[in-house]
Structures are given as structure tokens and as C-alpha cells.
Scaffold this motif. Sequence first.
Motif, PDB file in Angstrom:
ATOM      1  N   UNK A  82       0.807  -1.221   0.000  1.00 10.07           N
ATOM      2  CA  UNK A  82       0.000   0.000   0.000  1.00 10.07           C
ATOM      3  C   UNK A  82       0.845   1.278   0.000  1.00 10.07           C
ATOM      4  N   UNK A  83       1.967   1.369   0.760  1.00  9.27           N
ATOM      5  CA  UNK A  83       2.780   2.597   0.672  1.00  9.27           C
ATOM      6  C   UNK A  83       3.260   2.891  -0.756  1.00  9.27           C
ATOM      7  N   UNK A  84       3.685   1.824  -1.487  1.00 11.07           N
ATOM      8  CA  UNK A  84       4.085   2.027  -2.889  1.00 11.07           C
ATOM      9  C   UNK A  84       2.890   2.466  -3.735  1.00 11.07           C
ATOM     10  N   UNK A  86       2.248   6.128  -3.111  1.00 12.40           N
ATOM     11  CA  UNK A  86       3.214   6.962  -3.841  1.00 12.40           C
ATOM     12  C   UNK A  86       2.898   6.997  -5.327  1.00 12.40           C
ATOM     13  N   UNK A  87       2.522   5.858  -5.866  1.00  7.30           N
ATOM     14  CA  UNK A  87       2.227   5.767  -7.292  1.00  7.30           C
ATOM     15  C   UNK A  87       1.010   6.611  -7.662  1.00  7.30           C
ATOM     16  N   UNK A  88       0.034   6.652  -6.755  1.00  6.40           N
ATOM     17  CA  UNK A  88      -1.208   7.382  -7.026  1.00  6.40           C
ATOM     18  C   UNK A  88      -1.163   8.815  -6.518  1.00  6.40           C
ATOM     19  N   UNK A 115      -8.757   6.651  -4.712  1.00  6.83           N
ATOM     20  CA  UNK A 115      -7.707   6.950  -5.686  1.00  6.83           C
ATOM     21  C   UNK A 115      -7.632   5.870  -6.755  1.00  6.83           C
ATOM     22  N   UNK A 116      -7.819   4.617  -6.363  1.00  9.08           N
ATOM     23  CA  UNK A 116      -7.820   3.510  -7.326  1.00  9.08           C
ATOM     24  C   UNK A 116      -9.010   3.635  -8.255  1.00  9.08           C
ATOM     25  N   UNK A 172      -0.430  13.695 -11.503  1.00  7.85           N
ATOM     26  CA  UNK A 172      -1.161  13.807 -12.762  1.00  7.85           C
ATOM     27  C   UNK A 172      -2.411  12.951 -12.702  1.00  7.85           C
ATOM     28  N   UNK A 173      -3.545  13.588 -12.916  1.00 11.30           N
ATOM     29  CA  UNK A 173      -4.823  12.890 -12.914  1.00 11.30           C
ATOM     30  C   UNK A 173      -5.340  12.768 -14.348  1.00 11.30           C
TER      31      UNK A 173
END
Length: 737
Positions: free
Chosen positions: A365-367, A370-372, A390-391, A645-646
Amino acid sequence: MRDCLNHRAGFDRVLMTVAATFLTVSASSALAQDHARSSAAELAIEAAIPRPEPANVPPPTASDIKLDSTATVQDSAKEPTKEPMKAEAAPAPDKVETKPSDVATTPAAEAPKSETAKIEPAKSEPAKSEPAKADTATATPAAPAAPAAAPAAEPVKAASNVPAADQPVADKLKDIIGAKTSRHFDRKNERAAIEKFYGARDFAPVWTQAGSLTAAAKGVIARLKDAASDGLNPADYPVPDFAAATTPDALADAELKLTASMFDYARQAQSGRMHWSQVSGDILYPEHPVDPNEVLAKVTTAADASAALDSYNPPQKLYKELKAKLAELRGLGSGPVIEIADGPALKYTPAGKKQAEIVVEDPRVPQLRAKLGLAENASDTRYDATVAEAVRKFQSGAEMKVTGILDDKTVKAINTPKRDKQIDTVLVNMERWRWLPRDLGVPSLGDAYVILNIPDYTLKVMQRGQQVWTTRVVTGKPGTHATPLLTETMKYITVNPTWNVPPSIVYNEYLPALQQDPTVLQRMGLRLEQNRDGSVHISQPPGEANALGRIRFNFPNKFLVYQHDTPDKNLFAKEDRAFSHGCMRVQNPDQYASVLLNIAMPNEKYTPERVRSMYGKSEIDLKFPTPIPVNITYQTAFVDDAGKLQIRKDVYGRDATMINILKNGRGKDLENVVAHSQPSYSRPATTLPSGVAIANNGGGFGSSGPNFFERLFGAPALAPPPAPVGRRPQQQRVFTR
């Protein structure tokens, strides 16, 4: 010794008298031959020659003595009144060696102390011969006037500031601009600007000096070569090879080619590579073309020509953030590549009536955070509501099934983004920013404005560069009911609005429904009126069940769309909210109204409670002293507050259309306006089925009654819909930017 000197002085006077007599005879002969040349123009030349003042006469020198005869000969002159004419008509400097400086010294040589008293009175006694002496002494400079007239034709050329090394290039530029300008510039205003700019500088080149590039040229070339960083195509702005230009012809040609590329860059950086009408007929933004004269003046005089040319790109923060993300997507950004490891599916379950909230934990989840781009609680291993949301947004932007579950398919999509597609999405969003006004807000209200993002289904109120308020919105359905893109000004708010049903809904939906059920409108609380010409108008009176809810936000436009409340609040909970007929439904209209009213009228201290206290059965219009701009945008790519970036779903297909146009475009033809059929609000006559309740029973307006626009926005009778700011009348089918 004194007698010797006296005899020598007398001898000198005799010689002077003889010389003066010869000059007089020669001048008389010349006057007889060229009397016609004593014109007003020649007299003007004489008048323009300054007469020497005795007080300013320098001491005589030995070389001055030979000309003293012109000052003493007048003692024997027979016609002193004609002497000025004679002297003026004597143009032969080879016969009389006179210079302005020589003539100026003449009186000084003839000014012994014993004769000073004679000369001074002569100035006030025209009857004596001495005045002629004074006149002749000052008129004599007219002798070189004729030779001076020949160089007088030279000042046009002599005034040129073109360095000798650049003169051949300037001559070629003059020839090209005068005869072949269209070879480089196909826009009339650009040709006119070129002629004015180069003409004012005697056609001296601005990009080179003595064949070498100037600092301004280097700055412009650097900006053109870096056009890709702003989402433009460098191939559209070719840079000529100045190094290979070794002749005046080649340098002049390169000069104009670089100027043409600079014009193209400035124009497309400011207004876009394609006109918005190339994409759809339901887009309407105010035109803001560049002025070629201003471009030339600004760039060529700037300390940093590259920055001056760059200033034609959109200045908004969101545009600059997209530019930075574009660099990252192209591999120019920094930072480690984050990979999400494979693992079990992660699902968040919110609390319900019969079950508690379920939050799972996972070391990935921490990664994932960061990714999101979730900066808050970065090390938290819980797959909570924030991460699940976010997902969901990522899945929506990637056009996947929106579940909020981190499954294998989602992990793969996150780890291997379709970078090329993302780059294209960012590029077309940067292009759309060029269509928007440079100033989104109104300065007198702290640069306040409203901005609505259709693909994100959000509305924000901005002031002084900061977000003041935001809410969710429902927008139009894809297809014929898509919400248009536009910029207009909100002029007033209507509390307890009447819903005047748009003609498209009346004739396409309600009248067919009446054929099936003549009482359907009554049950919906709608009022039907039939005018004398047979046309039909349907409306819904103010009230809690009104389709517009309790408040309507009015910014008159040709598409007849507005923002409003709604009784169907449940739609705001959905992820995708494209359900309307084109208008925009606002989740919290009372708060929205109070925010806008406090911006427009800060002393009134509006609150949501005060707005709600106005709810009733009668319409109330609250007009803004200063209208507030409303910008309806289509941002499928933007950078959020966390710097992430969204990407949003291309709900109307605008991205796909623009990407196709840019990749298969027609060059500058894309800047031309495409004429689209305009929306029709006619109300044709119709036959109603029996059993339909008609409120006015045929006693309504005839064909000259108010149209739908007038009913909707309260415009005066027979007034056409107002033209949007900065937009030409719609009957003009094509123009070139």
C-alpha cells in the motif's frame, strides 16, 4: 612710416574696389541670363541661411583679406537696392571663392576704428550706400546655395542608420517585401506588420548584424527549437540555416523565414494549432488573436527574446503543471520508477447498516500511495477509503471498470501505463488551454471566476489565485446533450425559478409522450400553453419539485445552458455523473449562491441560510453589480493539489477527435473556423391529442411572441441572443486567425 602705411592701405582699397567691380559685373550678367531662377524657392533658401551677427565674428586672418572687396565695393555701387538679388543669382563658386565662414569675416576686415562710426549708422539709414554693404555681406552666402541644393536631395539616404555591412541585405529585404512578401507571409495583417516594421528601420535586418546572428535571433531560435516542451511541433516552425546564408539574397530570405516562423509560433502558442470549431459545434470561446505588430515590437526589443516569445503560451498554473508532467512522461523528469508487486486483491468495504467498515492491510500500500500521488500518510499500509477512491479514479481515467479494487489487471495498468496515450492526452489538454481567455477572472473582484471541469464533474470558485469553494456537478449526457464548452459571464441568480422547457425536449420528448398519455404533463406538474400560431410552450412553475430546484445561475449564452439546483440529489453520489440534457446541476446551490453573492456584493453578508429564507413561489432575481466569468472546460488531464497527474475518462470523445486531427492534420488550415449549423429554437405548429389540458386554451402568444431565449433569460422582446464576448457574428462562416 605712417605715410607708407597710409599709401599701402590706399593701394589695398584700390585693389579691393577693382575686384568688387568685377564681381558686380559678373553677377549682373548672371542675373540677366537667369532672372527667371530668382524664384520664391530660391528666396526661401536665402532666408534659411543664417546671417552672421557682428558680435559673433571671429578675428580676421591673413587669408580673409582677399575677400574684403565684397564689403567695400558697395561704395561705388549704382543700384544698392538690387544688390541682394545680384548676390543671390551668382551661383558660380569657381569664379568667386566664397565660403560661409569667409563671408562671416568680411565685415571684420573693414572695421578700422576710424570707420566704425560710418558702418553702424548705415544700418538705420537705408538711403545711403552702406546698408547695401551690410546686405551684400550677409546675402553673399547665397552664392553656395545652388550647390547646396543638390545635396539637399540626399538626406533620405543619408538619414539611414543602416550599417554599411548590412546595407546590401537591407536593399534585398526592401525588394522582397515590396514585391514578394506573400512568399513568406500568407496573412494580410502579418504582411502589413512586416512592411511597417522593416520600413521604419530602413529595411535593416533585425536578426543579423554584418552577417552574424543577434542576441534576439539566438533567443527566438532557441524558443522555436524547444517548441515541443510546450506541446507544439517544432517542425511547424522551421529555423533557416543562417550559417549557409553567405549572400545578401540568402540572408534576406533567412531573415523573413525566421520572422514568419516567429509569427506562427506566437499565434499558435496563444490561440492553438487548431481552432476550437474544428472539434465540435458546441464549443464557443472568445477569440484572442495576437497582433503581429506587437509581436515584432515585443520580441525584438526584449532583453530576453526567448522569454518574450514564450509569454504567448498560456500563463495559467494548471497549464504550466501539465507542461512539467509532459516532460516527465517523455523521460525528462526525475525520480525512481515505482513498481507495485503482485499479490492478493485489495478491497475496501465501507461501514453499512449491518456490518462494520473493513480495511485490509498490505505492505504494497505505501508504494501504491506513492504511485497514485497520495502524500498524506505515505507509509500507511492500510487500504482505506482514501486509497480505494484513488484507485477508482485511476480506473476511470484508464477506461477500466471502476470497482475500487486493486486486482491484477489494475496493478498491471498502474505499473505499465500507456505512456504514449498519456502524452497524447496531456498534449490535447494543453491545446485546449490555449482556447481559454488569458484572464479567466475579473480584476475588480480579485480575479474571481468559476471554472467547471466536465470530465471531473467538479465546479470550483476561484479568487486571487486560490480555491474559494468547490462542489460536485452533474453534466450533460454524451452525444446531442453534451454540455458545451464556453466562457461567459454570470449576471444574476434566480431564486424560485420557472422551468421553461427547451424546445428540443418539448418536441422530441414531451409531445411524443402526450400521444401515449395525454395526462402525463399534468401529473408532472407541467403547464402547457398553445399559441395562436399552433406552437406549444411548456413550463413548470416555481416550487420544491421544480426540475431546476430552488436556484438557477444565469450566464446567457447561445446554447441556452445554465447551472441550477435539482430535486434529484442521489446522482451526486455516482462516480460518473453525465446525466443531464446539457445544463449543469450543482450539489449545494445555496452555498454556491452565498459564495458568489459575497464576491459580487461583499457588504451584503449573504449566508446559505439567508438564501434559503427566500425559497417560495415567486421568482427573485439577485443581480450582480459586476458579472462573474464562468469557464466551462474539458480537462481530462490535470495535476491535483498533491502534484499527481490525474487522467479522466474522455466522456465526450473530445480527446480522440483532437488527437486524430493533430496527427492527420492539414497544417495551418486547422486554424480556420469551421461553420456549424446553429441551434434552432423554433416552435412549429402541432396538433395535440384530445384530453390534453391546455392552460391558456389557444390564447397565448402568436408567432411574434417571446422566443425561448427570452422566456429563459428574460431578454427584451425581439432581442436576439447576445453574442459572446470577443466572438464575431455567427453568419460569418469562415475566417482565418
